[in-house]
Design an enzyme around this catalytic site. Structure first.
Site, PDB file in Angstrom:
ATOM      1  N   GLU A  20     -27.365 -29.415 -54.555  1.00 40.04           N
ATOM      2  CA  GLU A  20     -26.603 -28.351 -53.899  1.00 40.04           C
ATOM      3  C   GLU A  20     -25.720 -27.626 -54.900  1.00 40.04           C
ATOM      4  OE1 GLU A  20     -23.491 -26.147 -51.964  1.00 40.04           O
ATOM      5  OE2 GLU A  20     -23.145 -27.900 -53.217  1.00 40.04           O
ATOM      6  N   ASP A  45     -25.264 -34.793 -54.305  1.00 37.07           N
ATOM      7  CA  ASP A  45     -24.858 -34.506 -55.685  1.00 37.07           C
ATOM      8  C   ASP A  45     -23.419 -34.014 -55.745  1.00 37.07           C
ATOM      9  OD1 ASP A  45     -25.921 -32.133 -54.397  1.00 37.07           O
ATOM     10  OD2 ASP A  45     -25.762 -31.114 -56.320  1.00 37.07           O
TER      11      ASP A  45
HETATM   12 ZN   LIG Z   1     -20.335 -29.010 -51.589  1.00 40.81          ZN
END
Ligand SMILES: [Zn+2]
Length: 405
Positions: free
Chosen positions: A158, A93
């Site tokens: 994340e 992501d």
């Molecule tokens: Zn990162």
């Protein structure tokens, strides 16, 4: 090993192309109002097929906020001579592009120029994702069985909390306590430092409730502005006085307590504000417990409540107690250091940072974890780019470390 390193070099062009392909598939989590993690994972599943992995597994987390209903997580494994794994964790992501006017090129139509690949997610974290999978590809092509079993983990979420990414796969038991983990998602001095410990983080919101009124009649008001100004000075001094420990691993070596955001109060000059809201961003050395820091915030507030007629509410809007750091003499740090030295010819040092990587979740489970990669710290900025030489170099370091020779 020389053949493996040669294979990495041979794949230089392909690594560049793969990173550019990844940039063309924006993967933004639903907390940032985006989509695309599934599409990026599908693309990776397709190309990983001929990288020579022994197994490619999915540990997707359910999330009904996205159209596909899943937040994908990929764990690709290449068997080594021992069961013990070297796990390299990167994230698929990205953060949104931000203000497009700030970009010189289209953030999702990558451009290669002067050895750099421009685009959103190029550095954070595409470059290391590419480096990790091509380390395995090079080993396969050179027909070298690594010492450690390699687990290349590519996760979602994340950038928005890791609930559906790292935390999810840790709950699934993908990583063992004696595995070696690298999270190549933060760089200090272009790879010259390995992060082994982080500070705790505390975001404090202080709300002073006084009494609004005319500035000509201060006696009939309780001036929240004056109280927050005095409070800020007092707590600032007390925090820095009470928590003055130093740890040279960190830069700065001390805990930091910064008054930051302040909300608007009254729109006009001749009113005394009845309410003020002030935030502090605190980064605290791991040797100091956050409960002690909170006591200082509350204690100072009690003093002002006694002295004035104001009420002071304190809320901790974000709180993250740092786990114990990874020991400098742990295998992951020793092996990584020696691989970096062999490939780059410089001697990396260990360091601590202000906080904010996924290493925390591994360290909470007593899994020794190193945070290391080579980049120019452009994450989340406009005109983010990745340096192709660094991708190649980091790829070699990962391969070298896995072979452990
Ligand atoms: Zn990162």
């Amino acid at each position: 090993m020389d053949e493996v390193l040669q294979k990495v070099e041979d794949n230089r062009e392909e690594m560049k192309e793969t990173l550019m392909d990844l940039i063309r598939i924006p993967a933004i989590g639903p907390d940032n109002d985006g989509e695309g993690e599934k599409e990026k994972a599908d693309f990776l599943m397709k190309i990983l097929d001929d990288f020579g992995f022994d197994s490619i597994e999915r540990y997707d987390a359910e999330d009904e906020r996205v159209q596909s209903g899943i937040r994908p997580n990929i764990v690709a494994t290449k068997e080594g001579k021992v069961d013990r794994s070297l796990a390299i964790v990167t994230h698929m992501d990205i953060v949104p592009e931000g203000d497009l006017d700030e970009w010189d090129t289209d953030p999702f139509d990558p451009v290669f120029k002067d050895g750099k690949i421009y685009g959103r997610g190029s550095e954070d974290n595409g470059q290391e994702l590419v480096a990790s999978i091509y380390a395995v590809k090079a080993l396969s092509e050179a027909e070298v069985k690594p010492h450690y079993t390699i687990k290349v983990m590519m996760v979602s979420d994340e950038e928005t909390g890791s609930e559906y990414g790292v935390k999810h796969i840790l709950d699934e038991g993908v990583v063992d306590e004696d595995d070696l983990v690298i999270a190549p998602d933060h760089s200090e001095e272009k790879g010259k430092k390995i992060e082994i410990v982080e500070k705790s983080g505390l975001w404090t919101k202080i709300e002073v409730h006084g009494k609004q009124g005319h500035a000509a009649m201060p006696g009939q008001t309780v001036n929240a502005n004056r109280i927050i100004a005095r409070y800020q000075n007092l707590v600032d001094e007390e925090l820095r006085h009470e928590f003055d420990d130093e740890d040279d691993l960190f830069s700065p070596p001390v805990s930091t307590f910064e008054p930051t955001k302040r909300l608007a109060n009254v729109p006009n000059v001749n009113s005394v504000p009845g309410k003020e809201t002030q935030f502090f961003d605190c980064r605290v050395l791991p040797s100091i417990s956050l409960s002690k820091v909170k006591k200082v915030f509350r204690g100072a507030a009690d003093e002002f409540e006694d002295e004035t007629k104001a009420e002071i509410d304190i809320e901790y809007v974000r709180e993250s107690e740092a786990p114990e750091g990874t020991p400098e003499d742990s295998e992951v740090i020793k092996d990584l250091k020696s691989a970096i030295e062999d490939i780059t010819f410089f001697e990396p040092e260990v360091a601590g940072i202000g906080g904010g990587t996924v290493a925390k979740y591994f360290r909470e489970k007593d899994i020794p974890t190193a945070v290391w990669c080579s980049n120019e710290v452009l994450a989340h900025q406009p005109n983010e780019y990745a340096v192709l030489d660094y991708i190649v170099r980091d790829c070699k370091v990962f391969a070298k470390m896995a072979v452990k020779e």
